[in-house]
Design an enzyme around this catalytic site. Sequence first.
Site, PDB file in Angstrom:
ATOM      1  N   ARG A  33     -23.983  -8.122   0.137  1.00  0.00           N
ATOM      2  CA  ARG A  33     -25.310  -7.513  -0.031  1.00  0.00           C
ATOM      3  C   ARG A  33     -25.471  -6.861  -1.408  1.00  0.00           C
ATOM      4  O   ARG A  33     -26.548  -6.894  -2.005  1.00  0.00           O
ATOM      5  CB  ARG A  33     -25.531  -6.475   1.075  1.00  0.00           C
ATOM      6  CG  ARG A  33     -26.948  -5.927   1.096  1.00  0.00           C
ATOM      7  CD  ARG A  33     -27.184  -5.088   2.354  1.00  0.00           C
ATOM      8  NE  ARG A  33     -28.573  -4.666   2.455  1.00  0.00           N
ATOM      9  CZ  ARG A  33     -28.936  -3.401   2.671  1.00  0.00           C
ATOM     10  NH1 ARG A  33     -28.019  -2.458   2.825  1.00  0.00           N
ATOM     11  NH2 ARG A  33     -30.213  -3.090   2.752  1.00  0.00           N
ATOM     12  N   HIS A  59     -28.616  -7.336  -3.980  1.00  0.00           N
ATOM     13  CA  HIS A  59     -29.438  -6.223  -4.466  1.00  0.00           C
ATOM     14  C   HIS A  59     -29.303  -6.022  -5.972  1.00  0.00           C
ATOM     15  O   HIS A  59     -30.179  -5.428  -6.595  1.00  0.00           O
ATOM     16  CB  HIS A  59     -29.109  -4.937  -3.698  1.00  0.00           C
ATOM     17  CG  HIS A  59     -29.737  -4.883  -2.333  1.00  0.00           C
ATOM     18  ND1 HIS A  59     -30.095  -3.714  -1.704  1.00  0.00           N
ATOM     19  CD2 HIS A  59     -30.077  -5.877  -1.475  1.00  0.00           C
ATOM     20  CE1 HIS A  59     -30.623  -3.981  -0.515  1.00  0.00           C
ATOM     21  NE2 HIS A  59     -30.609  -5.289  -0.350  1.00  0.00           N
ATOM     22  N   ASN A 113     -31.910   0.788  -0.861  1.00  0.00           N
ATOM     23  CA  ASN A 113     -30.493   1.050  -1.173  1.00  0.00           C
ATOM     24  C   ASN A 113     -29.985   2.364  -0.608  1.00  0.00           C
ATOM     25  O   ASN A 113     -28.823   2.474  -0.198  1.00  0.00           O
ATOM     26  CB  ASN A 113     -30.287   1.074  -2.698  1.00  0.00           C
ATOM     27  CG  ASN A 113     -30.463  -0.286  -3.347  1.00  0.00           C
ATOM     28  OD1 ASN A 113     -30.319  -1.316  -2.678  1.00  0.00           O
ATOM     29  ND2 ASN A 113     -30.749  -0.300  -4.642  1.00  0.00           N
ATOM     30  N   HIS A 138     -27.091 -12.572   7.012  1.00  0.00           N
ATOM     31  CA  HIS A 138     -27.150 -11.664   8.168  1.00  0.00           C
ATOM     32  C   HIS A 138     -26.371 -12.215   9.360  1.00  0.00           C
ATOM     33  O   HIS A 138     -26.616 -11.824  10.487  1.00  0.00           O
ATOM     34  CB  HIS A 138     -28.610 -11.381   8.553  1.00  0.00           C
ATOM     35  CG  HIS A 138     -29.348 -10.556   7.537  1.00  0.00           C
ATOM     36  ND1 HIS A 138     -30.701 -10.319   7.585  1.00  0.00           N
ATOM     37  CD2 HIS A 138     -28.910  -9.903   6.424  1.00  0.00           C
ATOM     38  CE1 HIS A 138     -31.073  -9.564   6.561  1.00  0.00           C
ATOM     39  NE2 HIS A 138     -30.002  -9.296   5.830  1.00  0.00           N
ATOM     40  N   ASP A 152     -24.948  -9.834  14.158  1.00  0.00           N
ATOM     41  CA  ASP A 152     -24.656 -10.968  15.046  1.00  0.00           C
ATOM     42  C   ASP A 152     -23.855 -10.459  16.237  1.00  0.00           C
ATOM     43  O   ASP A 152     -22.674 -10.136  16.113  1.00  0.00           O
ATOM     44  CB  ASP A 152     -23.856 -12.031  14.273  1.00  0.00           C
ATOM     45  CG  ASP A 152     -23.497 -13.236  15.141  1.00  0.00           C
ATOM     46  OD1 ASP A 152     -23.797 -13.219  16.355  1.00  0.00           O
ATOM     47  OD2 ASP A 152     -22.921 -14.190  14.595  1.00  0.00           O
TER      48      ASP A 152
HETATM   49  C1  HEM Z   1     -34.780 -12.030   3.289  1.00  0.00           C
HETATM   50  C2  HEM Z   1     -34.978 -10.759   3.064  1.00  0.00           C
HETATM   51  C3  HEM Z   1     -33.998  -9.699   3.440  1.00  0.00           C
HETATM   52  C4  HEM Z   1     -34.293  -8.523   4.040  1.00  0.00           C
HETATM   53  C5  HEM Z   1     -35.675  -8.027   4.438  1.00  0.00           C
HETATM   54  C6  HEM Z   1     -33.052  -7.826   4.233  1.00  0.00           C
HETATM   55  C7  HEM Z   1     -32.939  -6.568   4.805  1.00  0.00           C
HETATM   56  C8  HEM Z   1     -31.759  -5.987   5.196  1.00  0.00           C
HETATM   57  C9  HEM Z   1     -31.657  -4.769   5.936  1.00  0.00           C
HETATM   58  C10 HEM Z   1     -32.839  -3.891   6.357  1.00  0.00           C
HETATM   59  C11 HEM Z   1     -30.353  -4.541   6.181  1.00  0.00           C
HETATM   60  C12 HEM Z   1     -29.749  -3.373   6.966  1.00  0.00           C
HETATM   61  C13 HEM Z   1     -29.711  -2.158   6.087  1.00  0.00           C
HETATM   62  C14 HEM Z   1     -29.420  -0.896   6.875  1.00  0.00           C
HETATM   63  O1  HEM Z   1     -29.867  -0.779   8.014  1.00  0.00           O
HETATM   64  O2  HEM Z   1     -28.736  -0.013   6.304  1.00  0.00           O
HETATM   65  C15 HEM Z   1     -29.608  -5.611   5.587  1.00  0.00           C
HETATM   66  C16 HEM Z   1     -28.236  -5.738   5.629  1.00  0.00           C
HETATM   67  C17 HEM Z   1     -27.557  -6.800   5.075  1.00  0.00           C
HETATM   68  N1  HEM Z   1     -28.083  -7.783   4.266  1.00  0.00           N
HETATM   69 FE1  HEM Z   1     -30.042  -8.214   4.062  1.00  0.00          FE
HETATM   70  N2  HEM Z   1     -32.024  -8.579   3.769  1.00  0.00           N
HETATM   71  C18 HEM Z   1     -32.538  -9.733   3.268  1.00  0.00           C
HETATM   72  C19 HEM Z   1     -31.842 -10.746   2.647  1.00  0.00           C
HETATM   73  C20 HEM Z   1     -30.471 -10.735   2.452  1.00  0.00           C
HETATM   74  C21 HEM Z   1     -29.761 -11.649   1.585  1.00  0.00           C
HETATM   75  C22 HEM Z   1     -30.424 -12.697   0.694  1.00  0.00           C
HETATM   76  C23 HEM Z   1     -28.441 -11.350   1.707  1.00  0.00           C
HETATM   77  C24 HEM Z   1     -27.257 -11.992   1.029  1.00  0.00           C
HETATM   78  C25 HEM Z   1     -27.166 -13.270   0.764  1.00  0.00           C
HETATM   79  C26 HEM Z   1     -28.325 -10.261   2.639  1.00  0.00           C
HETATM   80  C27 HEM Z   1     -27.159  -9.712   3.073  1.00  0.00           C
HETATM   81  C28 HEM Z   1     -27.071  -8.619   3.909  1.00  0.00           C
HETATM   82  C29 HEM Z   1     -25.832  -8.183   4.526  1.00  0.00           C
HETATM   83  C30 HEM Z   1     -24.486  -8.883   4.426  1.00  0.00           C
HETATM   84  C31 HEM Z   1     -26.122  -7.021   5.246  1.00  0.00           C
HETATM   85  C32 HEM Z   1     -25.140  -6.134   6.017  1.00  0.00           C
HETATM   86  C33 HEM Z   1     -24.529  -5.167   5.022  1.00  0.00           C
HETATM   87  C34 HEM Z   1     -23.517  -4.175   5.605  1.00  0.00           C
HETATM   88  O3  HEM Z   1     -23.129  -4.260   6.764  1.00  0.00           O
HETATM   89  O4  HEM Z   1     -23.129  -3.278   4.822  1.00  0.00           O
HETATM   90  N3  HEM Z   1     -29.580  -9.892   3.035  1.00  0.00           N
HETATM   91  N4  HEM Z   1     -30.489  -6.476   4.981  1.00  0.00           N
END
Ligand code: HEM
Length: 325
Positions: free
Chosen positions: A58, A62, A90, A189, A241
């Site tokens: 992530r 970002h 962030n 995700h 998941d």
């Molecule tokens: C398509 C639009 C996307 C949205 C709206 C989005 C939004 C989010 C949100 C809201 C979270 C949880 C944050 C929290 O609750 O603290 C998250 C986590 C995450 N996102 Fe996305 N995301 C997007 C695309 C992506 C992309 C492109 C990637 C990487 C290729 C990605 C990888 C991740 C990962 C791996 C997590 C988990 C991180 C952790 O456990 O620390 N996301 N994302």
Amino acid sequence: MSLLLVGTIVLTLLIGGSNSQLSATFYSTTCPNVTSIVSNVIQQALQSDTRIAASLLRLHFHDCFVDGCDGSILLDNSSTIVTEKDAGPNSNSVRGFGVVDNIKTAVENSCAGVVSCADILAIAAQVSVTLSGGPTWNALLGRRDSTTANLAGANTNLPSPFASLSNITAKFSAVGLDTTDLVALSGGHTFGRAKCSSFSSRLYNFSGTGSPDPTLNSTYLATLQQTCPQNGSSNTLTNFDPTTPDTFDSNYFSNLQNNNGLLQSDQELFSTSGASTISIVNSFSSNQTAFFQSFVTSMINMGNISPLTGTNGQIRSDCKKVNGS
Ligand code: HEM
Ligand SMILES: *[C@@H]1O[C@H](CO)[C@@H](O)[C@H](O)[C@H]1NC(C)=O
Ligand SMILES: *[C@@H]1O[C@H](CO)[C@@H](O)[C@H](O)[C@H]1NC(C)=O
Ligand SMILES: *[C@@H]1O[C@H](CO)[C@@H](O)[C@H](O)[C@H]1NC(C)=O
Ligand SMILES: *[C@@H]1O[C@H](CO)[C@@H](O)[C@H](O)[C@H]1NC(C)=O
Ligand SMILES: *[C@@H]1O[C@H](CO)[C@@H](O)[C@H](O)[C@H]1NC(C)=O
Ligand SMILES: *[C@@H]1O[C@H](CO)[C@@H](O)[C@H](O)[C@H]1NC(C)=O
């Protein structure tokens, strides 16, 4: 060689633009072991933090969406920097900065002053996916680090989990990524966690309707309501998941088919009527090889977003600070 062929090659190089400036062999003489150094530090971190691979993937995302993949997300506040870490998407959410610092230290110990922090994020993302059971690929390298950060850009460019599919598509399009990139990269995700605040409006009062999101699977809805009670802590974490929480696989897409997407932005890929994303979800769900191939292509596309190269930017010696500050 025919003139047409020469013309085509020149055109390809021109269109390739910044993309062609990065290379898989960029550090082959100056830091040949950089990928295994990064991998060793991440394997160490995974021993005590099963979430760290997701968090590192992530961070690269970002970073890249805000003025390109330039390590800007790593900069702390200083006299010249207003940190991107305080941006809405962030703040109290992105993590892994300590592990990035450990990677940087290990890399500097082997090859001082050579490897950028932006490239460390790209390598860490690749290694994290591979170590979690996903595909492997050669990350393209040669990025340099920014001397600036862009808090407003982070607030504007990073997609919101509450946005419509068309809004999210527009944000991807703004950085040159298409619908297939959006679906493939959303497959990120397949692992990691989200806080209740990122989706609990779907459980109780979806878009001001006073009712849950009608696209949510009722069994999953009940489970999520247990995890995130209406007046509970917005910081409670849940797995993206539910079936294989720390494995990089195609279950994300079968979850969407079962209406078990966690975020509104996830489920929209499958549940927006008439959307071109639906058939891509179906294809990735039924064929993990197709997902992995597209994911690699799209990670390279995302990693190519306006890198600093040549003599632009710098190689930071501390990822948190601009050199000399
Ligand atoms: C398509 C639009 C996307 C949205 C709206 C989005 C939004 C989010 C949100 C809201 C979270 C949880 C944050 C929290 O609750 O603290 C998250 C986590 C995450 N996102 Fe996305 N995301 C997007 C695309 C992506 C992309 C492109 C990637 C990487 C290729 C990605 C990888 C991740 C990962 C791996 C997590 C988990 C991180 C952790 O456990 O620390 N996301 N994302
Ligand atoms: C690269 O790193 C690996 C794993 O730490 C190590 O086994 C190997 O000897 C290193 N190779 C070089 C050329 O430093
Ligand atoms: C960074 O600086 C801004 C003001 O320029 C301040 O509002 C913010 O709280 C600071 N953030 C951190 C993490 O210190
Ligand atoms: C997405 O939606 C937000 C809030 O509704 C809006 O401010 C923004 O301009 C939209 N962005 C795009 C790219 O459509
Ligand atoms: C949550 O808090 C609100 C206002 O404080 C209250 O009206 C509501 O009954 C509470 N809901 C639950 C499920 O406890
Ligand atoms: C709800 O999810 C379960 C498994 O998680 C699945 O078997 C069922 O078909 C889903 N229902 C709908 C309507 O998608
Ligand atoms: C799965 O996708 C791969 C890569 O696109 C393709 O080569 C293969 O034929 C597909 N397999 C099936 C069973 O459709």
